[in-house]
Design a protein around this motif. Sequence first.
Motif, PDB file in Angstrom:
ATOM      1  N   UNK A   1       1.743  69.858  39.405  1.00 22.03           N
ATOM      2  CA  UNK A   1       1.607  70.601  40.269  1.00 22.03           C
ATOM      3  C   UNK A   1       1.762  72.192  40.181  1.00 22.03           C
ATOM      4  N   UNK A   2       3.182  72.235  39.457  1.00 15.98           N
ATOM      5  CA  UNK A   2       3.482  73.620  38.745  1.00 15.98           C
ATOM      6  C   UNK A   2       2.603  73.918  37.857  1.00 15.98           C
ATOM      7  N   UNK A   3       2.110  73.312  37.214  1.00 15.64           N
ATOM      8  CA  UNK A   3       0.971  73.562  36.003  1.00 15.64           C
ATOM      9  C   UNK A   3      -0.222  73.996  36.410  1.00 15.64           C
ATOM     10  N   UNK A   4      -0.500  73.328  37.460  1.00 15.85           N
ATOM     11  CA  UNK A   4      -1.880  73.671  38.065  1.00 15.85           C
ATOM     12  C   UNK A   4      -1.826  74.883  39.010  1.00 15.85           C
ATOM     13  N   UNK A   5      -0.408  75.350  39.205  1.00 16.47           N
ATOM     14  CA  UNK A   5      -0.338  76.690  40.071  1.00 16.47           C
ATOM     15  C   UNK A   5      -0.599  76.360  41.463  1.00 16.47           C
ATOM     16  N   UNK A   6      -0.437  75.097  41.977  1.00 18.60           N
ATOM     17  CA  UNK A   6      -0.697  74.875  43.265  1.00 18.60           C
ATOM     18  C   UNK A   6       0.345  75.461  43.859  1.00 18.60           C
ATOM     19  N   UNK A   7      -0.064  76.011  45.341  1.00 17.41           N
ATOM     20  CA  UNK A   7       0.914  77.136  46.059  1.00 17.41           C
ATOM     21  C   UNK A   7       2.219  76.524  46.331  1.00 17.41           C
ATOM     22  N   UNK A   8       3.196  77.060  46.481  1.00 13.65           N
ATOM     23  CA  UNK A   8       4.446  76.468  46.750  1.00 13.65           C
ATOM     24  C   UNK A   8       4.577  75.803  48.122  1.00 13.65           C
ATOM     25  N   UNK A   9       5.066  74.808  48.154  1.00 13.89           N
ATOM     26  CA  UNK A   9       5.266  73.906  49.556  1.00 13.89           C
ATOM     27  C   UNK A   9       4.043  73.185  49.934  1.00 13.89           C
ATOM     28  N   UNK A  10       2.915  73.167  49.019  1.00 12.24           N
ATOM     29  CA  UNK A  10       1.709  72.280  49.382  1.00 12.24           C
ATOM     30  C   UNK A  10       2.228  70.800  49.193  1.00 12.24           C
ATOM     31  N   UNK A  11       2.912  70.486  48.101  1.00 12.12           N
ATOM     32  CA  UNK A  11       3.384  69.327  47.617  1.00 12.12           C
ATOM     33  C   UNK A  11       4.834  69.285  47.568  1.00 12.12           C
ATOM     34  N   UNK A  12       5.621  68.504  48.236  1.00  8.53           N
ATOM     35  CA  UNK A  12       7.062  68.310  48.061  1.00  8.53           C
ATOM     36  C   UNK A  12       7.398  66.737  47.781  1.00  8.53           C
ATOM     37  N   UNK A  13       8.358  66.481  46.955  1.00 11.40           N
ATOM     38  CA  UNK A  13       8.729  65.227  46.389  1.00 11.40           C
ATOM     39  C   UNK A  13      10.160  65.168  46.761  1.00 11.40           C
ATOM     40  N   UNK A  14      10.417  64.311  47.725  1.00 11.02           N
ATOM     41  CA  UNK A  14      12.136  64.073  48.010  1.00 11.02           C
ATOM     42  C   UNK A  14      12.309  62.584  47.445  1.00 11.02           C
ATOM     43  N   UNK A  15      13.417  62.390  46.658  1.00 12.09           N
ATOM     44  CA  UNK A  15      13.792  61.014  46.189  1.00 12.09           C
ATOM     45  C   UNK A  15      14.926  60.539  47.008  1.00 12.09           C
ATOM     46  N   UNK A  16      14.987  59.113  46.880  1.00 18.87           N
ATOM     47  CA  UNK A  16      15.922  58.722  47.857  1.00 18.87           C
ATOM     48  C   UNK A  16      15.752  57.095  48.000  1.00 18.87           C
ATOM     49  N   UNK A  17      16.477  56.423  48.791  1.00 13.14           N
ATOM     50  CA  UNK A  17      16.314  55.071  49.167  1.00 13.14           C
ATOM     51  C   UNK A  17      15.870  54.949  50.482  1.00 13.14           C
ATOM     52  N   UNK A  18      16.063  54.009  51.203  1.00 17.13           N
ATOM     53  CA  UNK A  18      15.310  53.563  52.475  1.00 17.13           C
ATOM     54  C   UNK A  18      15.917  54.713  53.644  1.00 17.13           C
ATOM     55  N   UNK A  19      17.039  55.085  53.565  1.00 19.97           N
ATOM     56  CA  UNK A  19      17.544  55.989  54.423  1.00 19.97           C
ATOM     57  C   UNK A  19      16.740  57.218  54.361  1.00 19.97           C
ATOM     58  N   UNK A  20      16.306  57.928  53.211  1.00 18.94           N
ATOM     59  CA  UNK A  20      15.645  58.997  52.855  1.00 18.94           C
ATOM     60  C   UNK A  20      14.217  58.840  53.369  1.00 18.94           C
ATOM     61  N   UNK A  21      13.704  57.837  53.286  1.00 22.55           N
ATOM     62  CA  UNK A  21      12.382  57.430  54.023  1.00 22.55           C
ATOM     63  C   UNK A  21      12.453  57.603  55.514  1.00 22.55           C
ATOM     64  N   UNK A  22      13.581  56.853  56.277  1.00 17.20           N
ATOM     65  CA  UNK A  22      13.665  57.063  57.541  1.00 17.20           C
ATOM     66  C   UNK A  22      13.763  58.228  58.016  1.00 17.20           C
ATOM     67  N   UNK A  23      14.400  59.222  57.312  1.00 16.67           N
ATOM     68  CA  UNK A  23      14.795  60.347  57.822  1.00 16.67           C
ATOM     69  C   UNK A  23      13.271  61.369  57.783  1.00 16.67           C
ATOM     70  N   UNK A  24      12.446  61.054  56.735  1.00 17.00           N
ATOM     71  CA  UNK A  24      11.000  61.717  56.616  1.00 17.00           C
ATOM     72  C   UNK A  24      10.236  61.232  57.847  1.00 17.00           C
ATOM     73  N   UNK A  25      10.268  59.830  58.112  1.00 15.18           N
ATOM     74  CA  UNK A  25       9.297  59.211  58.966  1.00 15.18           C
ATOM     75  C   UNK A  25       9.520  59.720  60.226  1.00 15.18           C
ATOM     76  N   UNK A  26      11.091  59.851  60.694  1.00 19.69           N
ATOM     77  CA  UNK A  26      11.501  60.216  61.919  1.00 19.69           C
ATOM     78  C   UNK A  26      11.482  61.829  62.136  1.00 19.69           C
ATOM     79  N   UNK A  27      11.139  62.681  61.311  1.00 18.03           N
ATOM     80  CA  UNK A  27      11.385  64.055  61.432  1.00 18.03           C
ATOM     81  C   UNK A  27      10.437  64.758  62.562  1.00 18.03           C
TER      82      UNK A  27
END
Length: 476
Positions: free
Chosen positions: A198-224
């Motif tokens: 995405x950086x190499x393609x010069x995709x505008x900042x914030x269009x794709x964001x990747x957050x790593x983690x286990x199940x709790x990270x997924x729950x935080x994302x889904x519930x946001x």
Amino acid sequence: MDFEYAPAPESRSVVDIRPSYGLFVDGEFTDGHGEPFKTLNPADEEPLAEIACADAVDVDRAVAAARRAYERVWGPMPGRERAKYLYRIARIIQERSRELAVLESIDNGKPIRESRDVDVPLVAAHFFYYAGWADKLGHAGFGADPRPLGVAGQVIPWNFPLLMLAWKIAPALATGNTVVLKPAETTPLTALLFAEICQQAELPAGVVNIVTGAGETGRLLVGHDGIDKVAFTGSTEVGKEIARAVAGTRKRLTLELGGKAANIVFDDAPLDQAVEGVVNAIFFNQGHVCCAGSRLLVQESVADELLGRLKRRMATLRVGDPLDKNTDVGAINSAEQLAKIRELADSGESEGAERWAPPCDLPQRGFWFAPTVFTGVAQSHRIAREEIFGPVLSVLTFRTPDEAIEKANNTPYGLSAGVWTEKGSRILWAAERLRAGVVWANTFNKFDPASPFGGYKESGFGREGGRHGLEAYLDV
């Protein structure tokens, strides 16, 4: 004649695995506030890298970045301009295909010939396909001027890490949405390499964001509260949990969950072709496939002959180093998944089914399970009802076409099915009656970005791929 194959290892030197990786938020790699974790090579249990873990603060930052990008840049951008970025990403994926394939096999355990010849080409194809739709949304059948939903929260599994990313991100971006994606904790590396793309393609900042983690990270994302659309691929149990969390909110939801697909072989089927299809249906990607043909339904009159040919074919499968180009069956993705496979396989024996596996020298280190077939299986057996998600095939027989359909549909799942016969009329008759989102005829596990994929019942709802895959990301 038995053939001996000299090792043909792919080089690891094409991949530069860093000692540690941060989160990808607002176009930059950044530290996470959670406790970092390590990802392992399932073929030898060696640590690969330390991965940042996103907590609530990190998920907030990622969602806020996606919202800014959606409102200021990506949402207002004309479709033909968005398409240019998707085409650019697709071309970079092709240019870096060897690097992506090797990294996928190291992190996931799948054979290099599958990641090289199936996964990565399909990833590029999905971005090319949806790039073509970006300026044609008014002609997709969802109204003259369909609008994006906003910010999509996407959670993907470990069995096809990069391909599932493409299935989620490509249609979301084509339709004008921005994304916060959480890869599986055991297979984050190709998602983080995609962030570099995405950086190499010069995709505008914030269009794709990747957050790593286990199940709790997924729950935080889904519930946001800042998420407008949730897309999840994974287990039925987690899918039900997500559905409960989203119920009563304004969020749109699609779920692609488990499966227990029936692969039906009629007495007039081309048996050698059917055997190859059965092998591909259940042993492709070590059986780590939600639509795997894990239940073989074979007509009684040809059952013995088919099983004899199947066992001879299974004896030729090569199990071992995922980076060896000769390997047919790679490593099980994790110790946890291996324990689940072993437990369910043991239940098959204890419930009275007959277990068979070809002679197989498994490596001493890593997570391995030999290709296995069970005969004498009853519909009440756990191995006939529960998703094993491993290289384990359950064989049942039938006498009449109606019995085949009844047994095939006797499952809480409904993701896929296969039909093997020389009669086109029988294929159409069976496909009309099978409660499955995808029915393959005289083939199995064939995918195309232009073809929709999804299930019924406990296999989820919504479709990914094709024109249908656009709808989940549009306000229609």
